[in-house]
Design a protein around this motif. Structure first.
Motif, PDB file in Angstrom:
ATOM      1  N   LEU A  16       0.823  -1.197   0.000  1.00 17.73           N
ATOM      2  CA  LEU A  16       0.000   0.000   0.000  1.00 17.73           C
ATOM      3  C   LEU A  16       0.864   1.257   0.000  1.00 17.73           C
ATOM      4  N   LYS A  17       1.924   1.252   0.799  1.00 17.92           N
ATOM      5  CA  LYS A  17       2.813   2.409   0.854  1.00 17.92           C
ATOM      6  C   LYS A  17       3.471   2.653  -0.494  1.00 17.92           C
ATOM      7  N   TRP A  18       3.962   1.614  -1.109  1.00 19.61           N
ATOM      8  CA  TRP A  18       4.644   1.798  -2.385  1.00 19.61           C
ATOM      9  C   TRP A  18       3.677   2.138  -3.515  1.00 19.61           C
ATOM     10  N   SER A  19       2.433   1.701  -3.402  1.00 19.33           N
ATOM     11  CA  SER A  19       1.460   2.100  -4.420  1.00 19.33           C
ATOM     12  C   SER A  19       1.154   3.591  -4.309  1.00 19.33           C
ATOM     13  N   PHE A  20       1.089   4.137  -3.094  1.00 18.65           N
ATOM     14  CA  PHE A  20       0.895   5.571  -2.923  1.00 18.65           C
ATOM     15  C   PHE A  20       2.110   6.355  -3.408  1.00 18.65           C
ATOM     16  N   VAL A  21       3.300   5.852  -3.134  1.00 16.70           N
ATOM     17  CA  VAL A  21       4.516   6.515  -3.617  1.00 16.70           C
ATOM     18  C   VAL A  21       4.553   6.485  -5.142  1.00 16.70           C
ATOM     19  N   ALA A  22       4.170   5.375  -5.737  1.00 16.07           N
ATOM     20  CA  ALA A  22       4.141   5.280  -7.200  1.00 16.07           C
ATOM     21  C   ALA A  22       3.131   6.258  -7.785  1.00 16.07           C
ATOM     22  N   TYR A  23       1.975   6.415  -7.134  1.00 13.83           N
ATOM     23  CA  TYR A  23       0.982   7.377  -7.613  1.00 13.83           C
ATOM     24  C   TYR A  23       1.506   8.805  -7.515  1.00 13.83           C
ATOM     25  N   LEU A  24       2.223   9.135  -6.439  1.00 18.36           N
ATOM     26  CA  LEU A  24       2.810  10.462  -6.288  1.00 18.36           C
ATOM     27  C   LEU A  24       3.852  10.715  -7.366  1.00 18.36           C
ATOM     28  N   VAL A  25       4.691   9.726  -7.659  1.00 15.09           N
ATOM     29  CA  VAL A  25       5.686   9.858  -8.723  1.00 15.09           C
ATOM     30  C   VAL A  25       4.990  10.022 -10.072  1.00 15.09           C
ATOM     31  N   PHE A  26       3.920   9.283 -10.305  1.00 17.64           N
ATOM     32  CA  PHE A  26       3.157   9.423 -11.542  1.00 17.64           C
ATOM     33  C   PHE A  26       2.562  10.828 -11.663  1.00 17.64           C
ATOM     34  N   LEU A  46       5.885  25.822 -10.933  1.00 21.50           N
ATOM     35  CA  LEU A  46       6.785  24.796 -10.400  1.00 21.50           C
ATOM     36  C   LEU A  46       6.260  23.403 -10.729  1.00 21.50           C
ATOM     37  N   VAL A  47       7.144  22.558 -11.213  1.00 20.67           N
ATOM     38  CA  VAL A  47       6.765  21.185 -11.540  1.00 20.67           C
ATOM     39  C   VAL A  47       6.535  20.405 -10.253  1.00 20.67           C
ATOM     40  N   GLY A  48       5.389  19.768 -10.151  1.00 15.73           N
ATOM     41  CA  GLY A  48       5.067  18.942  -8.994  1.00 15.73           C
ATOM     42  C   GLY A  48       4.602  19.710  -7.780  1.00 15.73           C
ATOM     43  N   PHE A  49       4.351  21.003  -7.925  1.00 13.82           N
ATOM     44  CA  PHE A  49       3.965  21.807  -6.763  1.00 13.82           C
ATOM     45  C   PHE A  49       2.674  21.304  -6.138  1.00 13.82           C
ATOM     46  N   TRP A  50       1.647  21.052  -6.942  1.00 14.28           N
ATOM     47  CA  TRP A  50       0.349  20.673  -6.391  1.00 14.28           C
ATOM     48  C   TRP A  50       0.376  19.267  -5.800  1.00 14.28           C
ATOM     49  N   ALA A  51       1.179  18.385  -6.342  1.00 22.24           N
ATOM     50  CA  ALA A  51       1.296  17.041  -5.761  1.00 22.24           C
ATOM     51  C   ALA A  51       1.966  17.113  -4.394  1.00 22.24           C
ATOM     52  N   VAL A  52       3.032  17.879  -4.301  1.00 26.01           N
ATOM     53  CA  VAL A  52       3.734  18.022  -3.020  1.00 26.01           C
ATOM     54  C   VAL A  52       2.873  18.817  -2.038  1.00 26.01           C
TER      55      VAL A  52
END
Length: 82
Positions: A16-26, A46-52
């Motif tokens: 579950l943790k790695w699936s969330f990390v993969a979604y964030l990277v995506f 900024l690239v990735g601002f809204w995800a972060v």
């Protein structure tokens, strides 16, 4: 069926943790292709601002709500013995 799926996920927290990390990277990778010519906010440049921003916001809400629950909802250990 949903209970079996949730049980499967509870037994494998790393998945579950790695699936969330993969979604964030995506989400950050997908942000490289976003049009930035008509940005309305400084964070849009900024690239990735809204995800972060979403990740930090969720973590801040978790910490705040957990702290609030300890202050407001938590009872003493001997509360019901009184």
């Amino acid at each position: 069926m949903i209970v079996n799926f949730l049980t499967y996920l509870r037994e494998r927290p790393g998945l579950l943790k790695w699936s969330f990390v993969a979604y964030l990277v995506f989400a950050i990778g997908f942000d490289f292709f976003a049009d930035r010519s008509h940005a309305h906010f400084w964070g849009d440049h900024l690239v990735g601002f809204w995800a972060v921003f979403a990740l930090v916001g969720c973590l801040a809400m978790i910490v705040f709500c957990k702290g609030l629950s300890h202050v407001w909802l938590e009872r003493d250990k001997d509360h019901y013995d009184k």
